[in-house]
Motif scaffolding. Sequence first.
Motif, PDB file in Angstrom:
ATOM      1  N   ILE A  43       0.802  -1.234  -0.007  1.00 14.84           N
ATOM      2  CA  ILE A  43       0.074   0.022   0.130  1.00 14.84           C
ATOM      3  C   ILE A  43       0.812   1.266  -0.001  1.00 14.84           C
ATOM      4  N   ILE A  44       2.070   1.208   0.732  1.00 14.98           N
ATOM      5  CA  ILE A  44       2.736   2.310   0.612  1.00 14.98           C
ATOM      6  C   ILE A  44       3.864   2.629  -0.655  1.00 14.98           C
ATOM      7  N   PHE A  45       3.964   1.522  -0.955  1.00 19.26           N
ATOM      8  CA  PHE A  45       4.552   1.855  -2.523  1.00 19.26           C
ATOM      9  C   PHE A  45       3.433   2.123  -3.579  1.00 19.26           C
ATOM     10  N   GLY A  46       2.316   1.650  -3.438  1.00 17.29           N
ATOM     11  CA  GLY A  46       1.347   2.198  -4.466  1.00 17.29           C
ATOM     12  C   GLY A  46       1.064   3.606  -4.275  1.00 17.29           C
ATOM     13  N   VAL A  47       1.003   4.074  -3.074  1.00 10.37           N
ATOM     14  CA  VAL A  47       0.664   5.523  -2.741  1.00 10.37           C
ATOM     15  C   VAL A  47       1.884   6.278  -3.070  1.00 10.37           C
ATOM     16  N   ILE A  48       3.029   5.904  -2.909  1.00  9.78           N
ATOM     17  CA  ILE A  48       4.302   6.615  -3.416  1.00  9.78           C
ATOM     18  C   ILE A  48       4.135   6.701  -4.884  1.00  9.78           C
ATOM     19  N   ILE A  49       3.962   5.661  -5.777  1.00 13.39           N
ATOM     20  CA  ILE A  49       3.905   5.420  -7.091  1.00 13.39           C
ATOM     21  C   ILE A  49       2.974   6.468  -7.814  1.00 13.39           C
TER      22      ILE A  49
ATOM     23  N   THR B   4       1.443   9.191  -6.048  1.00 13.11           N
ATOM     24  CA  THR B   4       1.831  10.482  -5.895  1.00 13.11           C
ATOM     25  C   THR B   4       2.757  11.076  -6.619  1.00 13.11           C
ATOM     26  N   SER B   5       3.714   9.956  -7.197  1.00 10.73           N
ATOM     27  CA  SER B   5       4.977  10.450  -7.777  1.00 10.73           C
ATOM     28  C   SER B   5       4.465  10.932  -9.177  1.00 10.73           C
TER      29      SER B   5
ATOM     30  N   GLN C 219       4.674  15.425 -18.653  1.00  7.73           N
ATOM     31  CA  GLN C 219       5.476  14.387 -18.487  1.00  7.73           C
ATOM     32  C   GLN C 219       4.449  13.287 -17.676  1.00  7.73           C
ATOM     33  N   ARG C 220       3.223  13.811 -17.216  1.00  3.74           N
ATOM     34  CA  ARG C 220       2.552  12.769 -16.671  1.00  3.74           C
ATOM     35  C   ARG C 220       2.162  11.666 -17.515  1.00  3.74           C
ATOM     36  N   VAL C 221       2.100  10.630 -16.936  1.00  5.05           N
ATOM     37  CA  VAL C 221       1.655   9.448 -17.590  1.00  5.05           C
ATOM     38  C   VAL C 221       0.485   8.782 -16.753  1.00  5.05           C
ATOM     39  N   THR C 222      -0.497   8.388 -17.419  1.00  8.28           N
ATOM     40  CA  THR C 222      -1.639   7.756 -16.968  1.00  8.28           C
ATOM     41  C   THR C 222      -1.333   6.567 -16.248  1.00  8.28           C
ATOM     42  N   ALA C 223      -0.282   5.851 -16.788  1.00  8.26           N
ATOM     43  CA  ALA C 223      -0.075   4.366 -16.480  1.00  8.26           C
ATOM     44  C   ALA C 223       0.666   4.539 -15.041  1.00  8.26           C
ATOM     45  N   LEU C 224       1.254   5.754 -14.563  1.00  8.67           N
ATOM     46  CA  LEU C 224       1.721   5.886 -13.152  1.00  8.67           C
ATOM     47  C   LEU C 224       0.346   5.697 -12.113  1.00  8.67           C
ATOM     48  N   TYR C 225      -0.746   6.282 -12.470  1.00  6.96           N
ATOM     49  CA  TYR C 225      -1.726   6.384 -11.724  1.00  6.96           C
ATOM     50  C   TYR C 225      -2.360   5.164 -11.559  1.00  6.96           C
ATOM     51  N   ILE C 226      -2.644   4.467 -12.748  1.00  7.30           N
ATOM     52  CA  ILE C 226      -3.179   3.105 -12.772  1.00  7.30           C
ATOM     53  C   ILE C 226      -2.151   2.207 -11.979  1.00  7.30           C
ATOM     54  N   PHE C 227      -0.802   2.258 -12.254  1.00 11.69           N
ATOM     55  CA  PHE C 227      -0.090   1.306 -11.659  1.00 11.69           C
ATOM     56  C   PHE C 227      -0.048   1.493 -10.072  1.00 11.69           C
ATOM     57  N   GLY C 228      -0.210   2.738  -9.646  1.00 12.41           N
ATOM     58  CA  GLY C 228      -0.180   3.041  -8.097  1.00 12.41           C
ATOM     59  C   GLY C 228      -1.452   2.573  -7.422  1.00 12.41           C
TER      60      GLY C 228
END
Length: 58
Positions: free
Chosen positions: A14-20, A22-23, A31-40
């Motif tokens: 859960i912590i890694f997901g939140v970090i991903i 919010t990154s 540079q925002r990538v939708t994949a970061l939101y989905i992966f997190g």
Amino acid sequence: MKTDRATIVAAVQIIFGVIIFTSAWWLTSDQRVTALYIFGFVTVLLGIATFGLLTGKK
């Protein structure tokens, strides 16, 4: 103890997901990538599922 390990694993996921998740905010708008939101988001869901599966009664 099985419950303690399950809680630790789920909390780390859960912590890694939140970090991903919010990154994605730290990146500039082009540079925002939708994949970061989905992966997190998926990582947080996996953490919740891990907790439920490892602490559930058999």
